[in-house]
Scaffold this active site. Sequence first.
Site, PDB file in Angstrom:
ATOM      1  N   GLY A   1      46.761  49.834  40.649  1.00 46.53           N
ATOM      2  CA  GLY A   1      47.579  49.084  41.218  1.00 46.53           C
ATOM      3  C   GLY A   1      47.624  47.560  41.104  1.00 46.53           C
ATOM      4  O   GLY A   1      48.490  46.922  40.538  1.00 46.53           O
TER       5      GLY A   1
ATOM      6  N   GLY B   1      46.731  56.796  42.060  1.00 42.58           N
ATOM      7  CA  GLY B   1      45.482  57.697  42.344  1.00 42.58           C
ATOM      8  C   GLY B   1      45.184  58.837  41.558  1.00 42.58           C
ATOM      9  O   GLY B   1      44.039  59.241  41.247  1.00 42.58           O
TER      10      GLY B   1
ATOM     11  N   ARG C   1      59.672  53.167  38.974  1.00 47.11           N
ATOM     12  CA  ARG C   1      59.571  54.625  38.742  1.00 47.11           C
ATOM     13  C   ARG C   1      60.890  55.292  38.340  1.00 47.11           C
ATOM     14  O   ARG C   1      60.727  56.486  37.732  1.00 47.11           O
ATOM     15  CB  ARG C   1      58.777  55.074  40.193  1.00 47.11           C
ATOM     16  CG  ARG C   1      57.322  54.747  40.131  1.00 47.11           C
ATOM     17  CD  ARG C   1      56.796  55.305  41.633  1.00 47.11           C
ATOM     18  NE  ARG C   1      55.540  54.962  41.613  1.00 47.11           N
ATOM     19  CZ  ARG C   1      54.785  54.799  42.684  1.00 47.11           C
ATOM     20  NH1 ARG C   1      55.199  55.274  43.607  1.00 47.11           N
ATOM     21  NH2 ARG C   1      53.583  54.744  42.747  1.00 47.11           N
TER      22      ARG C   1
ATOM     23  N   LYS D   1      36.022  47.264  46.331  1.00 54.33           N
ATOM     24  CA  LYS D   1      34.943  47.797  46.821  1.00 54.33           C
ATOM     25  C   LYS D   1      34.444  48.996  45.778  1.00 54.33           C
ATOM     26  O   LYS D   1      35.075  49.823  44.959  1.00 54.33           O
ATOM     27  CB  LYS D   1      35.350  48.714  47.851  1.00 54.33           C
ATOM     28  CG  LYS D   1      35.705  48.143  49.258  1.00 54.33           C
ATOM     29  CD  LYS D   1      35.940  48.964  50.379  1.00 54.33           C
ATOM     30  CE  LYS D   1      36.369  48.027  51.667  1.00 54.33           C
ATOM     31  NZ  LYS D   1      36.729  48.905  52.713  1.00 54.33           N
TER      32      LYS D   1
HETATM   33  P1  AMP Z   1      41.255  47.697  44.461  1.00 55.96           P
HETATM   34  O1  AMP Z   1      42.131  48.210  45.108  1.00 55.96           O
HETATM   35  O2  AMP Z   1      39.729  48.235  44.917  1.00 55.96           O
HETATM   36  O3  AMP Z   1      41.224  47.454  43.089  1.00 55.96           O
HETATM   37  O4  AMP Z   1      40.910  46.033  45.141  1.00 55.96           O
HETATM   38  C1  AMP Z   1      41.880  45.029  44.981  1.00 55.96           C
HETATM   39  C2  AMP Z   1      41.556  44.092  45.695  1.00 55.96           C
HETATM   40  O5  AMP Z   1      40.293  43.519  45.576  1.00 55.96           O
HETATM   41  C3  AMP Z   1      42.468  42.757  45.466  1.00 55.96           C
HETATM   42  O6  AMP Z   1      43.375  42.569  46.827  1.00 55.96           O
HETATM   43  C4  AMP Z   1      41.677  41.633  45.398  1.00 55.96           C
HETATM   44  O7  AMP Z   1      42.060  40.511  46.334  1.00 55.96           O
HETATM   45  C5  AMP Z   1      40.335  42.261  46.041  1.00 55.96           C
HETATM   46  N1  AMP Z   1      39.095  41.403  45.610  1.00 55.96           N
HETATM   47  C6  AMP Z   1      39.006  41.132  44.375  1.00 55.96           C
HETATM   48  N2  AMP Z   1      37.786  40.313  44.425  1.00 55.96           N
HETATM   49  C7  AMP Z   1      37.424  40.220  45.681  1.00 55.96           C
HETATM   50  C8  AMP Z   1      36.298  39.231  46.148  1.00 55.96           C
HETATM   51  N3  AMP Z   1      35.403  38.686  45.382  1.00 55.96           N
HETATM   52  N4  AMP Z   1      36.285  39.443  47.540  1.00 55.96           N
HETATM   53  C9  AMP Z   1      37.314  40.153  48.325  1.00 55.96           C
HETATM   54  N5  AMP Z   1      38.225  40.692  47.732  1.00 55.96           N
HETATM   55  C10 AMP Z   1      38.380  40.840  46.516  1.00 55.96           C
END
Ligand code: AMP
Length: 399
Positions: free
Chosen positions: A358, A381, A35, A202
């Site tokens: 991220g 964000g 950064r 999620k």
């Molecule tokens: P996000 O911050 O919502 O982009 O989520 C990233 C996180 O999603 C990472 O830490 C991944 O390990 C997790 N992730 C990706 N695929 C899966 C999965 N099939 N089950 C659980 N966590 C997951």
Amino acid sequence: MITVNDINFSGKRAVVRVDFNVPINARFEVTDNTRIAAAIPTIKKIISDGGSVVLMSHLGRPKKEAPGAFPVKFSLKNIVSELSGLLGIEVKFTEDCISDKAFSMSSSLEAGEVLLLENLRYYKEEEVGDKVFAQKLSAHGDVYVNDAFGTAHRAHASTAIITDFFTGAKASGLLMSSEVSSLELVLSNYKKPFTAIVGGAKVSSKISIISHLLDKIDNLIIGGGMAYTFFKAQGGQVGNSLVEDDYLDEARKILKKAVKKGVRVILPTDSICADSFSNEAAQKIFNTKDILSGWMGMDIGPKAIKSCKVCIEESQTILWNGPMGVFEMSNFAEGTKQIAYSIVTATERGAYSLVGGGDSVAAINQLRLKEHVSYVSTGGGAMLEYLEGKELPGVAALK
Ligand code: AMP
């Protein structure tokens, strides 16, 4: 939006909001200077014109422990030597952003000099967007520059309110303008076919983005943990995979909207599953709609990789946010890796590719592919809110 390239800073003092919110270790050293490095071109442009620079930033989330006393780890003093090294000049520092001493230091800056103010968040007025505080900050210079895209989604005193006190003289920094123009390329000037690849843990955190993108994209690839909510919403058996039961309806609504808009949705037909959430767990490939109890989807499977690759490599615009699986565990990183390689292939064939968020940025960096995609957004964000179609206060304030 005016950028620093449109202004001659000769004889001017610029107040520049940067995002120096960098990780600091127990020895108070900067462990990742990305950064800081990202703000250097803007600072150099101003000083090479013959201007001087007053830098302001936040660092972490300091909570006052005793009146006037903050833990050392929140002090921007920790980054002075890193910043000085990157700029090649000795940067001055002042221990309070609005003290008399701070103003006397900023007003006596000479052409080519740089002063860094102490952490803005030592004042609660920063985050509440206090006008009096913003006005005080504005007194540090004649021109306002915002190069902190990472905090542009916050209407804080230094990111948005401050512009009320600069008549006309406000500009975006070079990082801010490249972030905004690459997001605009994808959201407004995209070439078709346009494919969005959305993964991560999620559905709940990505619903608004997907919904906004459905008006523009041709293909939507859904991967990562969120895919299992979509399979369950369609009546599939997903075993012990991550599912957000509260979002089954939302998932059905998205699928319906996609059909209505003519968007092709690609869900991973097969998954690499594990019998526990561990890199050492036993593995088995299942069709994603038929995962047995006791097994959880950890990565997209080989058939899914194949269909994603075909779609990505035929695309002209690609937006990627979120990993395809639990890529932090080496045994479940293959899907994410292959998607990254496909994006590189498409980019080499002339597609515009934007990677942001991220974990997808971490994946691209881990694979050393940063230079092989069109743009990697560092916005976090702020980028997500931009993709949701929201106007960012820090960007709006510059217009
Ligand atoms: P996000 O911050 O919502 O982009 O989520 C990233 C996180 O999603 C990472 O830490 C991944 O390990 C997790 N992730 C990706 N695929 C899966 C999965 N099939 N089950 C659980 N966590 C997951």
